[in-house]
Scaffold this motif. Structure first.
Motif, PDB file in Angstrom:
ATOM      1  N   ARG A   2       1.618   1.394   3.615  1.00  0.00           N
ATOM      2  CA  ARG A   2       2.112   0.102   3.187  1.00  0.00           C
ATOM      3  C   ARG A   2       1.445  -1.001   4.014  1.00  0.00           C
ATOM      4  O   ARG A   2       1.518  -1.007   5.249  1.00  0.00           O
ATOM      5  CB  ARG A   2       3.622   0.041   3.355  1.00  0.00           C
ATOM      6  CG  ARG A   2       4.385   1.084   2.536  1.00  0.00           C
ATOM      7  CD  ARG A   2       4.386   0.748   1.070  1.00  0.00           C
ATOM      8  NE  ARG A   2       5.166  -0.434   0.792  1.00  0.00           N
ATOM      9  CZ  ARG A   2       6.481  -0.426   0.546  1.00  0.00           C
ATOM     10  NH1 ARG A   2       7.144   0.718   0.545  1.00  0.00           N
ATOM     11  NH2 ARG A   2       7.119  -1.540   0.283  1.00  0.00           N
ATOM     12  N   MET A   3       0.836  -1.932   3.343  1.00  0.00           N
ATOM     13  CA  MET A   3       0.088  -2.996   3.997  1.00  0.00           C
ATOM     14  C   MET A   3       0.961  -3.821   4.945  1.00  0.00           C
ATOM     15  O   MET A   3       0.540  -4.171   6.057  1.00  0.00           O
ATOM     16  CB  MET A   3      -0.540  -3.898   2.942  1.00  0.00           C
ATOM     17  CG  MET A   3      -1.301  -5.076   3.515  1.00  0.00           C
ATOM     18  SD  MET A   3      -2.022  -6.065   2.181  1.00  0.00           S
ATOM     19  CE  MET A   3      -2.519  -7.520   3.128  1.00  0.00           C
ATOM     20  N   SER A  19      -9.902   3.670  -0.771  1.00  0.00           N
ATOM     21  CA  SER A  19     -10.685   3.537  -2.004  1.00  0.00           C
ATOM     22  C   SER A  19     -10.250   2.362  -2.857  1.00  0.00           C
ATOM     23  O   SER A  19     -11.017   1.874  -3.692  1.00  0.00           O
ATOM     24  CB  SER A  19     -10.581   4.828  -2.823  1.00  0.00           C
ATOM     25  OG  SER A  19     -11.094   5.920  -2.095  1.00  0.00           O
ATOM     26  N   ALA A  20      -8.998   1.911  -2.677  1.00  0.00           N
ATOM     27  CA  ALA A  20      -8.482   0.811  -3.494  1.00  0.00           C
ATOM     28  C   ALA A  20      -7.208   0.271  -2.871  1.00  0.00           C
ATOM     29  O   ALA A  20      -6.564   0.923  -2.052  1.00  0.00           O
ATOM     30  CB  ALA A  20      -8.208   1.274  -4.918  1.00  0.00           C
ATOM     31  N   VAL A  21      -6.849  -0.935  -3.280  1.00  0.00           N
ATOM     32  CA  VAL A  21      -5.535  -1.489  -2.951  1.00  0.00           C
ATOM     33  C   VAL A  21      -4.725  -1.497  -4.237  1.00  0.00           C
ATOM     34  O   VAL A  21      -5.235  -1.825  -5.314  1.00  0.00           O
ATOM     35  CB  VAL A  21      -5.645  -2.901  -2.336  1.00  0.00           C
ATOM     36  CG1 VAL A  21      -6.331  -3.873  -3.281  1.00  0.00           C
ATOM     37  CG2 VAL A  21      -4.268  -3.423  -1.938  1.00  0.00           C
ATOM     38  N   LEU A  22      -3.461  -1.096  -4.144  1.00  0.00           N
ATOM     39  CA  LEU A  22      -2.581  -1.028  -5.308  1.00  0.00           C
ATOM     40  C   LEU A  22      -1.519  -2.115  -5.170  1.00  0.00           C
ATOM     41  O   LEU A  22      -0.792  -2.168  -4.172  1.00  0.00           O
ATOM     42  CB  LEU A  22      -1.954   0.363  -5.393  1.00  0.00           C
ATOM     43  CG  LEU A  22      -1.234   0.722  -6.701  1.00  0.00           C
ATOM     44  CD1 LEU A  22      -1.128   2.232  -6.844  1.00  0.00           C
ATOM     45  CD2 LEU A  22       0.151   0.102  -6.787  1.00  0.00           C
ATOM     46  N   GLU A  61      -7.593   7.965  -0.234  1.00  0.00           N
ATOM     47  CA  GLU A  61      -6.635   7.060   0.411  1.00  0.00           C
ATOM     48  C   GLU A  61      -6.577   5.734  -0.339  1.00  0.00           C
ATOM     49  O   GLU A  61      -7.611   5.165  -0.693  1.00  0.00           O
ATOM     50  CB  GLU A  61      -7.057   6.793   1.864  1.00  0.00           C
ATOM     51  CG  GLU A  61      -6.985   8.011   2.778  1.00  0.00           C
ATOM     52  CD  GLU A  61      -5.593   8.236   3.342  1.00  0.00           C
ATOM     53  OE1 GLU A  61      -4.679   7.459   3.021  1.00  0.00           O
ATOM     54  OE2 GLU A  61      -5.436   9.199   4.112  1.00  0.00           O
ATOM     55  N   ILE A  62      -5.352   5.248  -0.573  1.00  0.00           N
ATOM     56  CA  ILE A  62      -5.186   3.914  -1.136  1.00  0.00           C
ATOM     57  C   ILE A  62      -4.199   3.136  -0.264  1.00  0.00           C
ATOM     58  O   ILE A  62      -3.421   3.726   0.499  1.00  0.00           O
ATOM     59  CB  ILE A  62      -4.682   3.936  -2.595  1.00  0.00           C
ATOM     60  CG1 ILE A  62      -3.297   4.588  -2.693  1.00  0.00           C
ATOM     61  CG2 ILE A  62      -5.688   4.617  -3.510  1.00  0.00           C
ATOM     62  CD1 ILE A  62      -2.639   4.423  -4.054  1.00  0.00           C
ATOM     63  N   LEU A  63      -4.227   1.820  -0.403  1.00  0.00           N
ATOM     64  CA  LEU A  63      -3.323   0.951   0.335  1.00  0.00           C
ATOM     65  C   LEU A  63      -2.367   0.307  -0.661  1.00  0.00           C
ATOM     66  O   LEU A  63      -2.798  -0.263  -1.664  1.00  0.00           O
ATOM     67  CB  LEU A  63      -4.125  -0.133   1.066  1.00  0.00           C
ATOM     68  CG  LEU A  63      -3.331  -1.144   1.899  1.00  0.00           C
ATOM     69  CD1 LEU A  63      -2.658  -0.451   3.081  1.00  0.00           C
ATOM     70  CD2 LEU A  63      -4.253  -2.265   2.391  1.00  0.00           C
ATOM     71  N   ILE A  64      -1.064   0.412  -0.393  1.00  0.00           N
ATOM     72  CA  ILE A  64      -0.073  -0.225  -1.262  1.00  0.00           C
ATOM     73  C   ILE A  64       0.242  -1.613  -0.715  1.00  0.00           C
ATOM     74  O   ILE A  64       0.712  -1.754   0.424  1.00  0.00           O
ATOM     75  CB  ILE A  64       1.211   0.602  -1.357  1.00  0.00           C
ATOM     76  CG1 ILE A  64       0.906   2.006  -1.909  1.00  0.00           C
ATOM     77  CG2 ILE A  64       2.241  -0.102  -2.242  1.00  0.00           C
ATOM     78  CD1 ILE A  64       2.105   2.923  -1.942  1.00  0.00           C
TER      79      ILE A  64
END
Length: 237
Positions: A2-3, A19-22, A61-64
């Motif tokens: 979680r950002m 790889s991305a931000v959600l 890996e992604i960032l929420i």
């Protein structure tokens, strides 16, 4: 991850690895007498967590990002607790958020939308940013894009109906007033825009029969939708 839980130093290190931000987007609006006002944020947030876990198991890996809570909800603004943001205000706000992520060097941004009134503002905001930045924006409207899968679980689909009520029973049953879960499906052959049209199309803030909802159905919906999204993103990220 979680950002909002990161420091700026941690964020600076992590953003190069993901790889991305959600970005979850929803609304604060009436959902019958039985569901909480934040239903359209609670659902995409829960799906986001499940998608992140599934992708992590695949080595992605992604960032929420923190969710955008307020959305465009003209029709349901006749009910107390609905906080309606004008479509153009939402478009400009989301555009600025997306632009900031693009300028933070994220090349892929996933928008996970939980509210129907947001769809067109989100498309327009994404197009504006994509025109000016080297970024790919993936817009997912979870209840629309996976309608076929949901209707294999529920007999119907609608605002505060069987599907949404089931999902909330799986996420936060303590927030669902099951004894007040009543409603019916209503429709219009054409789009009618009138200040009080919500009273006609969404009596008591509902447009479906929620009485067939169960926690088990909600869990199945969350699982199939998050699995489909994770599989989709695996091929795009």
């Amino acid at each position: 991850m979680r950002m909002e839980e990161l420091t700026w130093e941690e964020f600076e290190k992590i953003k190069a690895k993901v790889s991305a931000v959600l970005l979850p987007v929803g609304s604060v609006e009436a959902h019958g007498r039985h569901l909480p006002l934040g239903t359209d944020v609670f659902a995409p947030l829960e799906i986001s967590k499940r998608v992140e876990k599934k992708l992590k198991e695949k080595g992605i890996e992604i960032l929420i990002a923190p969710p955008i809570w307020y959305g465009h909800s003209f029709v349901l603004n006749v009910y107390p607790g609905t906080i309606n943001v004008k479509a153009d205000s939402l478009r400009r706000y989301v555009r600025d958020v997306l632009r900031e992520f693009a300028e933070e060097s994220f090349s892929k941004i996933v928008i996970l939308n939980g509210h129907g009134g947001n769809v067109y503002p989100l498309i327009e905001a994404s197009e504006e940013v994509a025109e000016s930045h080297d970024v790919e924006i993936i817009l997912i409207n979870w209840w629309i894009d996976f309608r076929e899968e949901i209707l294999k679980i529920c007999s119907s689909q609608g605002h505060a109906g069987e599907d949404e009520t089931s999902v909330m029973l799986a996420i936060a049953p303590e927030l669902v007033r099951t004894e007040k879960a009543k409603g019916e499906k209503r429709s219009s052959p054409v789009r009618v825009i009138r200040r009080d049209i919500g009273l006609e199309l969404f009596p008591n803030g509902v447009n479906d029969d929620p009485q067939g909802a169960t926690k088990e159905k909600g869990e199945r919906i969350l699982e199939v939708v998050s699995e489909r999204i994770a599989t989709l993103l695996e091929g795009l990220l």
